[in-house]
Scaffold this motif. Structure first.
Motif, mmCIF file in Angstrom:
data_model
loop_
_atom_site.group_PDB
_atom_site.id
_atom_site.type_symbol
_atom_site.label_atom_id
_atom_site.label_comp_id
_atom_site.label_asym_id
_atom_site.label_seq_id
_atom_site.Cartn_x
_atom_site.Cartn_y
_atom_site.Cartn_z
ATOM 1 N N UNK A 171 16.860 -3.753 -5.006
ATOM 2 C CA UNK A 171 15.669 -4.242 -4.328
ATOM 3 C C UNK A 171 14.676 -4.850 -5.321
ATOM 4 N N UNK A 172 14.176 -6.043 -4.990
ATOM 5 C CA UNK A 172 13.199 -6.707 -5.837
ATOM 6 C C UNK A 172 11.769 -6.381 -5.476
ATOM 7 N N UNK A 173 11.565 -5.463 -4.534
ATOM 8 C CA UNK A 173 10.231 -5.076 -4.088
ATOM 9 C C UNK A 173 9.914 -3.723 -4.681
ATOM 10 N N UNK A 174 9.028 -3.679 -5.679
ATOM 11 C CA UNK A 174 8.753 -2.432 -6.377
ATOM 12 C C UNK A 174 7.392 -2.460 -7.058
ATOM 13 N N UNK B 173 0.823 -1.205 0.000
ATOM 14 C CA UNK B 173 0.000 0.000 0.000
ATOM 15 C C UNK B 173 0.860 1.260 0.000
ATOM 16 N N UNK B 174 1.980 1.225 0.723
ATOM 17 C CA UNK B 174 2.879 2.390 0.749
ATOM 18 C C UNK B 174 3.462 2.656 -0.636
ATOM 19 N N UNK B 175 3.775 1.588 -1.365
ATOM 20 C CA UNK B 175 4.297 1.760 -2.723
ATOM 21 C C UNK B 175 3.226 2.336 -3.640
ATOM 22 N N UNK B 176 2.013 1.820 -3.515
ATOM 23 C CA UNK B 176 0.922 2.292 -4.366
ATOM 24 C C UNK B 176 0.586 3.751 -4.068
ATOM 25 N N UNK B 177 0.574 4.099 -2.798
ATOM 26 C CA UNK B 177 0.282 5.487 -2.419
ATOM 27 C C UNK B 177 1.303 6.441 -3.034
ATOM 28 N N UNK C 92 17.074 -0.874 4.542
ATOM 29 C CA UNK C 92 18.129 -0.194 5.285
ATOM 30 C C UNK C 92 19.252 -1.192 5.535
ATOM 31 N N UNK C 93 20.237 -0.818 6.340
ATOM 32 C CA UNK C 93 21.397 -1.682 6.573
ATOM 33 C C UNK C 93 21.023 -2.996 7.249
ATOM 34 N N UNK C 94 19.936 -2.994 8.031
ATOM 35 C CA UNK C 94 19.529 -4.216 8.723
ATOM 36 C C UNK C 94 18.844 -5.195 7.776
ATOM 37 N N UNK C 95 18.481 -4.736 6.593
ATOM 38 C CA UNK C 95 17.800 -5.609 5.650
ATOM 39 C C UNK C 95 18.727 -6.325 4.692
ATOM 40 N N UNK D 277 11.520 6.294 -3.857
ATOM 41 C CA UNK D 277 11.871 5.231 -2.910
ATOM 42 C C UNK D 277 11.057 5.385 -1.635
ATOM 43 N N UNK D 278 10.654 4.248 -1.101
ATOM 44 C CA UNK D 278 9.942 4.203 0.167
ATOM 45 C C UNK D 278 10.676 3.218 1.072
ATOM 46 N N UNK D 279 11.052 3.670 2.267
ATOM 47 C CA UNK D 279 11.753 2.790 3.200
ATOM 48 C C UNK D 279 10.788 1.722 3.731
ATOM 49 N N UNK D 280 11.194 0.458 3.629
ATOM 50 C CA UNK D 280 10.370 -0.636 4.144
ATOM 51 C C UNK D 280 11.267 -1.601 4.926
ATOM 52 N N UNK D 281 10.764 -2.147 6.027
ATOM 53 C CA UNK D 281 11.543 -3.149 6.765
ATOM 54 C C UNK D 281 11.572 -4.460 6.008
ATOM 55 N N UNK D 282 12.642 -5.208 6.179
ATOM 56 C CA UNK D 282 12.807 -6.480 5.485
ATOM 57 C C UNK D 282 13.136 -7.558 6.508
ATOM 58 N N UNK D 283 12.423 -8.664 6.423
ATOM 59 C CA UNK D 283 12.665 -9.789 7.332
ATOM 60 C C UNK D 283 13.748 -10.700 6.758
#
Length: 285
Positions: A145-148, A94-98, A112-115, A185-191
């Protein structure tokens, strides 16, 4: 605005078992396409149980090939690409679409660096980001990043440029910048990813090294060839000065170095023209 969510998957049954239920809950009206890249695990059966459309490659064709095949059959106006290893939570789509709705053509979920998978990968990605930022003149937060989310019509313009293997994110991002399409770009957490990574450190390390040069030649070859040309020119000039002072003559090596600088510069100009032709859009009229 309808969206198609495309997940390239190779032996990602563990991740799909987590991601697909979340996708169906968060985006019940979205077209969800899993592109199976020759998996030997339960990828197909998991998709079948959840009534998810699956496109199966007859053999392993590569991550980029799966992305291209998925993009070709997607029917909606916006394409969302995400990994099938449960690194990305569907709620962040939703953040990407917005952001896309604010007038952008491509929006990338930046880690980020933790991802990053490990320290070495983090350093490499940081280097790619800085290189791409220098080449484009825009700040690139996450080149790989493959999330887009991207507008389908514009993404399909560059399918012929995308590699069949890794890394389609790099090529597509640079292609959008080169064609004056807007990227955000939108910052998103990555597991942490589930399952085994398909990245091979040595072989893929060399491949990513080639990507560095591909980025340069893909976007603006002159920025790669000009510094090399200047280097050979200065080297030839210095060598000529040294031999003239000590030997009072113009040597073959000096001629070779100076000639190389001219040849490299001309190659850069030719490459720049080829790049311009590559990105020239055909008129639809």
């Amino acid at each position: 605005m309808g969206i198609s969510i495309i997940l390239p998957a190779k032996n990602e049954a563990e991740g799909l078992a987590i991601v697909l239920p979340k996708l169906k809950v968060a985006w019940p009206d979205a077209e969800i396409i899993v592109v199976d890249d020759g998996s030997t695990d339960e990828t197909k059966s998991i998709c079948a149980k959840m009534d998810i459309e699956i496109l199966s490659n007859p053999y392993s064709m590569g991550n980029g090939a799966s992305v291209k095949r998925g993009a070709r059959i997607a029917s909606e106006d916006v394409l969302v690409f995400m990994d099938a290893d449960a690194q990305h939570d569907p709620i962040y789509i939703q953040a990407l679409i917005d952001k896309l709705n604010q007038g952008y053509d491509m929006v990338v979920g930046a880690r980020d660096s933790t991802g990053q998978a490990n320290f070495g990968r983090g350093l490499a990605n940081g280097f790619y980001n800085r290189l791409a930022s220098w080449m484009t003149g825009h700040r690139v937060l996450d080149l790989t990043s493959g999330f887009r989310a991207v507008r389908a019509s514009k993404f399909r313009e560059f399918l012929h440029l995308l590699p069949n293997g890794f890394s389609y994110p790099t090529t597509s991002t640079m292609a959008f910048f080169r064609s004056a399409y807007s990227v955000a770009y939108v910052k998103v957490p990555v597991a942490k990813r589930l399952g085994k990574s398909h990245i091979r450190p040595i072989k893929d390390g060399m491949r990513f090294l080639l990507i560095i040069f591909k980025i340069a030649t893909l976007y603006s070859p002159v920025k790669l060839f000009a510094p090399a040309s200047i280097f050979f020119f200065l080297l030839g000039l210095c060598y000529y000065g040294w031999t003239f002072y000590f030997e009072h003559r113009f040597t073959n090596m000096s001629a070779l170095l100076l000639s190389a600088s001219v040849i490299i510069f001309l190659m850069g100009l030719i490459s720049e023209q080829i790049t311009n032709l590559t990105y020239k859009r055909e008129s639809l009229e």
